[in-house]
Design an enzyme around this catalytic site. Structure first.
Site, PDB file in Angstrom:
ATOM      1  N   LYS A  98       2.185   7.966  14.070  1.00 28.63           N
ATOM      2  CA  LYS A  98       1.616   8.223  12.743  1.00 28.63           C
ATOM      3  C   LYS A  98       2.709   8.431  11.693  1.00 28.63           C
ATOM      4  O   LYS A  98       2.692   7.832  10.617  1.00 28.63           O
ATOM      5  CB  LYS A  98       0.704   9.448  12.825  1.00 28.63           C
ATOM      6  CG  LYS A  98       0.244   9.990  11.512  1.00 28.63           C
ATOM      7  CD  LYS A  98      -0.730   9.071  10.812  1.00 28.63           C
ATOM      8  CE  LYS A  98      -0.899   9.508   9.368  1.00 28.63           C
ATOM      9  NZ  LYS A  98      -2.110   9.067   8.759  1.00 28.63           N
ATOM     10  N   LEU A 131      -6.324   5.811   7.619  1.00 30.31           N
ATOM     11  CA  LEU A 131      -7.227   5.438   6.532  1.00 30.31           C
ATOM     12  C   LEU A 131      -6.518   5.454   5.187  1.00 30.31           C
ATOM     13  O   LEU A 131      -5.759   6.377   4.907  1.00 30.31           O
ATOM     14  CB  LEU A 131      -8.395   6.431   6.458  1.00 30.31           C
ATOM     15  CG  LEU A 131      -9.145   6.717   7.755  1.00 30.31           C
ATOM     16  CD1 LEU A 131     -10.180   7.808   7.517  1.00 30.31           C
ATOM     17  CD2 LEU A 131      -9.813   5.445   8.235  1.00 30.31           C
ATOM     18  N   CYS A 134      -0.552  11.542   1.583  1.00 26.25           N
ATOM     19  CA  CYS A 134       0.094  11.277   2.877  1.00 26.25           C
ATOM     20  C   CYS A 134       1.583  10.977   2.792  1.00 26.25           C
ATOM     21  O   CYS A 134       2.385  11.667   3.399  1.00 26.25           O
ATOM     22  CB  CYS A 134      -0.598  10.104   3.559  1.00 26.25           C
ATOM     23  SG  CYS A 134      -2.192  10.545   4.224  1.00 26.25           S
TER      24      CYS A 134
HETATM   25  C1  UDX Z   1      -1.674   5.935   3.198  1.00 24.12           C
HETATM   26  C2  UDX Z   1      -1.615   4.956   4.390  1.00 24.12           C
HETATM   27  O1  UDX Z   1      -1.761   3.619   3.906  1.00 24.12           O
HETATM   28  C3  UDX Z   1      -2.667   5.307   5.412  1.00 24.12           C
HETATM   29  O2  UDX Z   1      -2.533   4.449   6.539  1.00 24.12           O
HETATM   30  C4  UDX Z   1      -2.486   6.758   5.831  1.00 24.12           C
HETATM   31  O3  UDX Z   1      -3.464   7.132   6.746  1.00 24.12           O
HETATM   32  C5  UDX Z   1      -2.541   7.677   4.625  1.00 24.12           C
HETATM   33  O4  UDX Z   1      -1.563   7.263   3.667  1.00 24.12           O
HETATM   34  P1  UDX Z   1      -3.126   6.230   0.989  1.00 24.12           P
HETATM   35  O5  UDX Z   1      -2.200   7.361   0.668  1.00 24.12           O
HETATM   36  O6  UDX Z   1      -4.580   6.446   0.841  1.00 24.12           O
HETATM   37  O7  UDX Z   1      -2.890   5.744   2.509  1.00 24.12           O
HETATM   38  O8  UDX Z   1      -2.769   5.006   0.026  1.00 24.12           O
HETATM   39  P2  UDX Z   1      -1.950   3.646   0.085  1.00 24.12           P
HETATM   40  O9  UDX Z   1      -2.839   2.553  -0.321  1.00 24.12           O
HETATM   41  O10 UDX Z   1      -1.214   3.483   1.343  1.00 24.12           O
HETATM   42  O11 UDX Z   1      -0.911   3.902  -1.111  1.00 24.12           O
HETATM   43  C6  UDX Z   1       0.020   4.967  -1.103  1.00 24.12           C
HETATM   44  C7  UDX Z   1       0.898   4.939  -2.334  1.00 24.12           C
HETATM   45  O12 UDX Z   1       1.780   3.836  -2.291  1.00 24.12           O
HETATM   46  C8  UDX Z   1       0.132   4.811  -3.644  1.00 24.12           C
HETATM   47  O13 UDX Z   1       0.739   5.650  -4.606  1.00 24.12           O
HETATM   48  C9  UDX Z   1       0.286   3.349  -4.009  1.00 24.12           C
HETATM   49  O14 UDX Z   1       0.197   3.108  -5.397  1.00 24.12           O
HETATM   50  C10 UDX Z   1       1.689   3.081  -3.480  1.00 24.12           C
HETATM   51  N1  UDX Z   1       1.920   1.655  -3.157  1.00 24.12           N
HETATM   52  C11 UDX Z   1       1.270   1.079  -2.114  1.00 24.12           C
HETATM   53  C12 UDX Z   1       2.825   0.928  -3.912  1.00 24.12           C
HETATM   54  O15 UDX Z   1       3.442   1.440  -4.865  1.00 24.12           O
HETATM   55  N2  UDX Z   1       3.068  -0.376  -3.559  1.00 24.12           N
HETATM   56  C13 UDX Z   1       2.436  -0.980  -2.529  1.00 24.12           C
HETATM   57  O16 UDX Z   1       2.716  -2.159  -2.284  1.00 24.12           O
HETATM   58  C14 UDX Z   1       1.504  -0.232  -1.778  1.00 24.12           C
END
Ligand code: UDX
Length: 438
Positions: free
Chosen positions: A207, A153, A263
């Site tokens: 995971k 998620l 995460c």
């Molecule tokens: C993540 C995973 O996507 C999810 O599958 C897992 O279960 C938990 O960790 P989350 O931490 O909620 O989810 O956020 P996500 O949207 O994945 O973004 C994580 C980080 O990466 C954020 O700081 C976001 O800003 C950064 N990010 C994401 C980028 O800098 N560039 C991107 O292209 C995507």
């Protein structure tokens, strides 16, 4: 099915509420009396779009309840999910599994008939085996099958991710558990979401490997962004150009201030430690972790450079504090490091975030909080966009120009087209795109 969710944090609450929405009967358990009392009073302790409505509907339908005590509901359950926290252990970076094992023992003591116990928390490879050993050695009379079922998620999109997953990974080779897990996910299965069954250890590694790969992908594009800036290319176009290749894919290629959240930082570190323990180092991930840590500090220096190399006595307006939009989560948010660098440089930092300010107040030093972007931008020497909340995408630039002391925007999320900002006479410093000085 009767489902018990142990741990009513982010993963537990979202999963519990969604399982109830599928028609199962779910009890969400938590040791925190305050949390359970709040949930029973109809308050949802986390910010997640859509969650409150699902909780309310399913509570009134009698399919979802909350409890401080796991024993009565576990005794009746077909499936018990363990969704307690697995924080990074202080000192060595390993995942701290004490809550998981404590929950497992309590569950085993309460179990009556055949019960499937599922790890939903992100746990290192081998945790399922250890739980099984505990059950076998300490509760030999109990009929329990241990399954791994990691969650994928994303905060802010968790309900959609739960209901429309790319895949559901289920680690078990026990045919009785396979049947139970099929039943648990039947509504999704009928929706043709693939259920992917594999061995438990494989599932546990999937995971970590998934999160590490995504963290690596972001880090890759962040380094390409730095290079783009130096050589006069546009990283967004590079990302689009490579993303059109299906082998690469266009997701997770947004350059920015570095990944944060609950995460990626924790799971990449845990994978590095596990791999070292097994004498099979994951060097790409080790490097990813190091690059991302450095990047957050480098973003502080980038802001200072945009302010002519010195922020002493200057007012900096920070827009967005959470690690990403649509959440109130501040864990490992790049804003923490960036703001610290600005404070260390002698700046006065004013900040605004739609949801994150309460949490930020406990984590940040002397920052002055405002009620909207314009309040904090008044008299500022620069605006820094750290989180791409929608409300920052259409700022009234004309108004900002008149109220700011100096028209400088540092856009660490690349949410503005360069010409839109420069036509109002702003200096514009984005990520991986040519800087525009005033
Ligand atoms: C993540 C995973 O996507 C999810 O599958 C897992 O279960 C938990 O960790 P989350 O931490 O909620 O989810 O956020 P996500 O949207 O994945 O973004 C994580 C980080 O990466 C954020 O700081 C976001 O800003 C950064 N990010 C994401 C980028 O800098 N560039 C991107 O292209 C995507």
């Amino acid at each position: 099915m009767r489902i018990v969710m142990i741990g009513s944090g982010y993963v537990g609450l979202v999963s519990g509420a969604c399982f109830a929405d599928f028609g199962h009967h779910v009890t969400c358990v938590d040791k925190s009396e305050a949390k359970i009392n709040a949930l029973e009073a109809g308050e949802v302790p986390i910010y997640e779009p859509g969650l409150e409505a699902i909780i309310q509907q399913n509570r009134s339908a009698g399919r979802l309840d909350f409890s401080k005590n796991l024993a009565p509901s576990v005794g009746e359950a077909d499936v018990v999910f363990i969704a307690v926290g697995t924080p990074s252990r202080r000192g060595d970076g390993h995942a701290d599994l004490s809550y998981v094992y404590a929950a497992a023992r309590e569950i085993a003591a309460a179990v009556r008939g055949f019960t499937v116990v599922v790890t939903k928390s992100t746990v290192p490879v081998g945790t399922g085996d250890e739980i099984e050993r505990i059950f076998r050695d300490e509760f030999p009379e109990k009929d329990i099958s241990v399954v791994s079922n990691p969650e994928f998620l994303r905060e802010g999109a968790a309900i959609t991710d739960f209901k429309r997953p790319d895949r559901i990974v289920i680690g078990t080779e026990d045919t009785r558990a396979v049947e139970v897990m099929r039943e648990v996910y039947r509504p999704l299965y009928l929706n043709e979401a693939p259920l992917y069954f594999c061995e438990r250890r494989t599932s546990e590694l999937i995971k970590y490997a998934a999160n590490a790969f995504l963290a690596m992908k972001i880090t890759f594009i962040n380094e390409i962004a730095d290079l783009s800036e130096k050589i006069g290319a546009d990283v967004q176009k590079v990302a689009k150009g490579i993303g059109m290749d299906k082998r690469i894919g266009d997701k997770f290629l947004h350059a920015g201030p570095g990944y944060g959240g609950s995460c990626f930082p924790k799971d990449t570190l845990a994978l590095v430690k596990t791999a070292q323990d097994f004498d099979s180092p994951v060097r790409l991930i080790e490097t990813t972790v190091a690059i991302n840590d450095n990047r957050k500090r480098a973003m502080g220096r980038k802001v200072i450079a945009a302010c002519d190399g010195d922020v002493r006595g200057k007012k900096i307006a920070v827009l967005g504090l959470t690690f990403k939009p649509n959440t109130d989560d501040m864990r490992d948010a790049p804003s923490l490091t960036i703001i610290q660098a600005l404070l260390d440089g002698g700046a006065t930092v004013h900040a605004y975030d739609p949801e994150g300010m309460d949490a930020a107040k406990d984590m940040l030093g002397p920052v002055i909080y405002g009620n909207d972007p314009y309040e904090i931008a008044a008299g500022a020497d620069a605006i820094v966009i750290v989180t791409e909340w929608d409300e920052f995408r259409a700022l009234d630039l004309k108004r900002l120009k008149t109220i700011m002391k100096k028209p400088v925007i540092v856009d660490l999320r690349n949410i503005y087209p360069v010409n839109e900002v420069t036509k109002y006479g702003f200096g514009y410093f984005a990520v991986g795109r040519k800087p525009e000085k005033v």
